[in-house]
Design a protein around this motif. Structure first.
Motif, PDB file in Angstrom:
ATOM      1  N   LEU A  12       0.810  -1.219   0.000  1.00  0.00           N
ATOM      2  CA  LEU A  12       0.000   0.000   0.000  1.00  0.00           C
ATOM      3  C   LEU A  12       0.843   1.269   0.000  1.00  0.00           C
ATOM      4  O   LEU A  12       0.292   2.369  -0.083  1.00  0.00           O
ATOM      5  CB  LEU A  12      -0.919   0.022   1.239  1.00  0.00           C
ATOM      6  CG  LEU A  12      -2.001  -1.058   1.334  1.00  0.00           C
ATOM      7  CD1 LEU A  12      -2.783  -0.888   2.630  1.00  0.00           C
ATOM      8  CD2 LEU A  12      -2.945  -1.000   0.136  1.00  0.00           C
ATOM      9  N   PHE A  50      -2.800   4.699   5.484  1.00  0.00           N
ATOM     10  CA  PHE A  50      -3.883   4.032   4.756  1.00  0.00           C
ATOM     11  C   PHE A  50      -4.493   2.910   5.597  1.00  0.00           C
ATOM     12  O   PHE A  50      -4.790   1.828   5.080  1.00  0.00           O
ATOM     13  CB  PHE A  50      -3.345   3.484   3.428  1.00  0.00           C
ATOM     14  CG  PHE A  50      -2.698   4.529   2.563  1.00  0.00           C
ATOM     15  CD1 PHE A  50      -3.474   5.441   1.860  1.00  0.00           C
ATOM     16  CD2 PHE A  50      -1.322   4.622   2.475  1.00  0.00           C
ATOM     17  CE1 PHE A  50      -2.884   6.419   1.070  1.00  0.00           C
ATOM     18  CE2 PHE A  50      -0.718   5.595   1.689  1.00  0.00           C
ATOM     19  CZ  PHE A  50      -1.500   6.500   0.992  1.00  0.00           C
ATOM     20  N   GLN A  88      -7.565   1.151   4.361  1.00  0.00           N
ATOM     21  CA  GLN A  88      -7.413   0.193   3.261  1.00  0.00           C
ATOM     22  C   GLN A  88      -6.615  -1.045   3.670  1.00  0.00           C
ATOM     23  O   GLN A  88      -6.495  -1.993   2.872  1.00  0.00           O
ATOM     24  CB  GLN A  88      -6.712   0.853   2.069  1.00  0.00           C
ATOM     25  CG  GLN A  88      -7.541   1.888   1.333  1.00  0.00           C
ATOM     26  CD  GLN A  88      -7.544   3.241   2.024  1.00  0.00           C
ATOM     27  OE1 GLN A  88      -6.511   3.686   2.520  1.00  0.00           O
ATOM     28  NE2 GLN A  88      -8.707   3.886   2.055  1.00  0.00           N
TER      29      GLN A  88
END
Length: 692
Positions: free
Chosen positions: A297, A322, A325
């Motif tokens: 990521l 992130f 996510q």
């Protein structure tokens, strides 16, 4: 958390080691707290700083280590500023530690009773009172005959007994903080469960706060209220243990959890995910997020600006830009299964793959092994009958002392069995001595040991270690040897740069890859894997398991897989053999055995294993220690510990035969399979309903 309710507070802690004249930062900006009576877990790969954090709290760091920044408070006291006397008093009365290996914590030259009594004497008790207190504490840690144990030396105790003795020493002063550093790593599932239950009960009784360090995430999920995830010396995620493991919000935590075989995953349908790359070495200059070089990521921002802690919820934080996510982190390892004959170099040279699965490759009949002579002999194996099919993985499980390693050594010709025992390969009887076996047999039977450090000659390079079986067993030389060496290192995911290195220059996972390449060098048909991943981190373990599964798919090589980690056995094995005191208690297809009904001993083994999947099967508690193989019980050897022993006396007087109760499923028990199924189904129903 109020200060009055805090047993331990760590704030912005840095720990530095002085190595070759340079300072290397091992812990950076670590902050966490533990409330009174709370259990806090620290998890992460080897080298992440877990043990360093524990040692820093009570100033047990080695001479080249120091706390270079931050504060520590234990019950409002600052151990970092204490003088020698005050620090010694803190260690003696307030904080106790239990280490991974109890053998290192106990003095081998002193009896156990004297060592425990010494703790009470330091607290001011007289000699007689201290001995009585020591005996009471041993009884409290569930040692049934404390007087006998007190008279023994540490080497005379089993691993579980020694660990309980160490816990007794640690709790003798009723500490307010108990630090457990991998206390169950080397223990069997049943002993591990007993030790964990003991810690939980004593924590409740004494209101002791616990710092629990482990790489076993299922153990942490069972034992801890909150958890912190360490990576490269930094805390990257914190929160309630169940929430963190059910919904991880940092890519590193997600990666760790994906490395563990979960219920329903099988080598035939799934590959475990792995974490790419390696941890940075302590002191390595890093900018941005420390996990960015291994994170799918990661963006430019991650590599340049260090992320702060983001609040996921009231009690949870994640050091990731992130974090929302993170649960959708892309896989590093494809989930698809390579088919036989796929592109890529093979290891076994087609030795076991031509005929495909099916047919007995190795057959063992009436296998017995007695150590120490006929009079005072210890019967490690007693009339074992089993077969290993071509291309399968046969899992071998059981507690320490059940005969697993002895069976493997007999198969390899390293230990001679008793007269009348028969071991055949391709229907040809094998010599009991490996030195008298022909070269094709030596090529066909190889082993991957538990500890690559003791299996690899540290004076030789990787090139020499792998080349030796190619020249001596496969008879290769010159260009043919070099070509085969290149195929081997590619197949085990090594690189040319590793060839001139020696074992001491490799990580644990790379050493085990070298050991696997060496085992496959001669083109084996059967590879014995004796606890091949027990000393490895879960990330490295996943890579090794994937490697073994891929090799079996492409080469049809056969495995005898020995492990006390039943999750790994379930993932990798096609069939299971359960050993107890040298006897086969149950044999069957992996999913059949795990699904039940089980032999009562198998049931107890499986119920002792903590799970990350939220399953809480009824715990089957075994009473007493494993009987001595020198004097096994009459009748069924398991009857002295069996929770389902029949009241008729049959279990005590008559040994049950090993019967095929259903196709391919054999059980050695007087209770019929249908009755076992009814008993176990009725007992498990309330438990499963309550945990859903």
């Amino acid at each position: 958390m109020s200060e009055d309710n805090t047993a331990l507070s760590v704030s912005h802690l840095d720990v530095t080691y002085r190595v070759r004249g340079q300072d290397r930062l091992a812990l950076r900006d670590v902050s966490f707290s533990i409330g009174r009576g709370e259990s806090y877990g620290l998890v992460g790969e080897s080298g992440s700083g877990k043990s360093t954090a524990a040692l820093a709290l009570v100033r047990y760091l080695p001479s080249n280590g120091r706390v270079s920044a931050g504060t520590v408070s234990i019950n409002g006291l600052d151990p970092l500023s204490m003088g020698p006397g005050a620090l010694r008093d803190l260690r003696a009365r307030t904080v106790s530690m239990v280490y991974q290996e109890p053998g290192r914590a106990l003095n081998p030259s002193l009896r156990v009773g004297r060592q425990i009594a010494e703790v009470f004497q330091i607290a001011g008790q007289s000699g007689d009172d201290a001995r009585q207190s020591a005996e009471q504490m041993l009884r409290k840690v569930q040692i049934s005959d404390p007087g006998r144990v007190m008279r023994r030396y540490p080497h005379e105790l089993s691993g579980g007994m020694a660990q309980r003795a160490v816990i007794a020493m640690a709790l003798a002063v009723s500490p307010s903080l108990l630090i457990l550093d991998e206390p169950t790593t080397a223990l069997d599932a049943t002993v591990e469960a007993e030790v964990l239950d003991l810690v939980a009960a004593l924590r409740s009784e004494f209101q002791t706060s616990v710092l629990f360090i482990s790489h076993n995430l299922a153990v942490i999920a069972k034992m801890c209220d909150r958890v912190g995830v360490l990576y490269a010396g930094e805390l990257v995620e914190q929160g309630p243990a169940r929430e963190v493991f059910d919904n991880p919000r940092h890519p590193y935590t997600v990666g760790l959890l994906r490395c563990i075989p979960r219920r329903g995953q099988r080598k035939d349908t799934d590959r475990l995910d792995t974490i790419p790359g390696f941890q940075p070495t302590p002191g390595q200059a890093m900018t941005g997020c420390v996990f960015a070089p291994r994170c799918a990521l990661a963006r430019d921002k991650c590599r340049t600006v260090e992320p702060p802690f983001f609040r996921v919820s009231d009690l949870r934080t994640s050091r990731c830009y992130f974090h929302e996510q993170a649960p959708d982190l892309p896989r590093n390892t494809p989930a698809s299964i390579p088919s036989a004959g796929a592109d890529g170099a093979g290891l076994a040279g087609g030795a076991g793959g031509a005929d495909g699965l099916g047919g007995s490759l190795v057959v063992v009949e009436g296998l017995s092994k007695t150590f120490g002579g006929p009079r005072a002999g210890v019967r490690a194996l007693a009339g074992v009958d089993l077969s290993i099919q071509r291309g399968e993985t046969l899992g071998l499980v059981g507690e320490s002392g059940s005969g697993k390693t002895t069976l493997a050594r007999v198969l390899l010709g390293l230990t001679a069995p008793d007269q009348g025992s028969v071991v055949t390969l391709h229907d040809t009887p094998l010599s009991p001595d490996a030195r008298r076996r022909p070269r094709p047999v030596l090529r066909a039977l190889q082993i991957v040991f538990q500890n690559p450090d003791s299996a690899l000659n540290r004076r030789h390079t990787v090139r020499a270690l792998i080349s030796r079986p190619l020249s001596r067993l496969a008879g290769l030389s010159g260009q043919a040897l070099r070509d085969r060496l290149a195929e081997l290192i590619a197949s085990v995911r090594l690189e040319d740069r590793h060839l001139p290195l020696r074992p001491s220059q490799l990580s644990g996972g790379l050493k085990q890859r070298v050991a696997i390449a060496r085992a496959f060098g001669g083109g084996p048909e059967v590879v014995v894997c004796d606890e091949p991943t027990s000393a490895l981190d879960v990330s490295v373990q996943a890579a090794i398991l994937n490697l073994l599964a891929d090799l079996q798919t492409t080469e049809r090589v056969t495995y005898l897989f020995i492990s006390h980690d039943l999750g790994l056995v379930r993932y990798l094995s096609d069939r299971i053999v359960v050993l107890y005191l040298g006897r086969v208690m149950e044999v069957g297809p992996s999913e059949t055995v795990f699904a039940g009904p089980h032999h009562p001993y198998t049931e107890a083994l499986f119920s002792a294993v903590p799970s990350l999947d939220g399953e809480r099967p009824s715990r089957i508690r075994l009473t007493g220690e494993i009987p001595s193989a020198a004097d096994p019980p009459s009748g069924c050897v398991f009857h002295t510990r069996c929770p389902r022993r029949l009241p008729t006396g049959m279990c005590e007087s008559t040994e049950p035969p090993l019967l095929e109760e259903e196709t391919g499923h054999l059980i050695r028990c007087h209770i019929p399979l249908s009755e076992l199924r009814t008993i176990q189904r009725n007992e498990s129903a309330p438990s499963q309903g309550g945990s859903s």
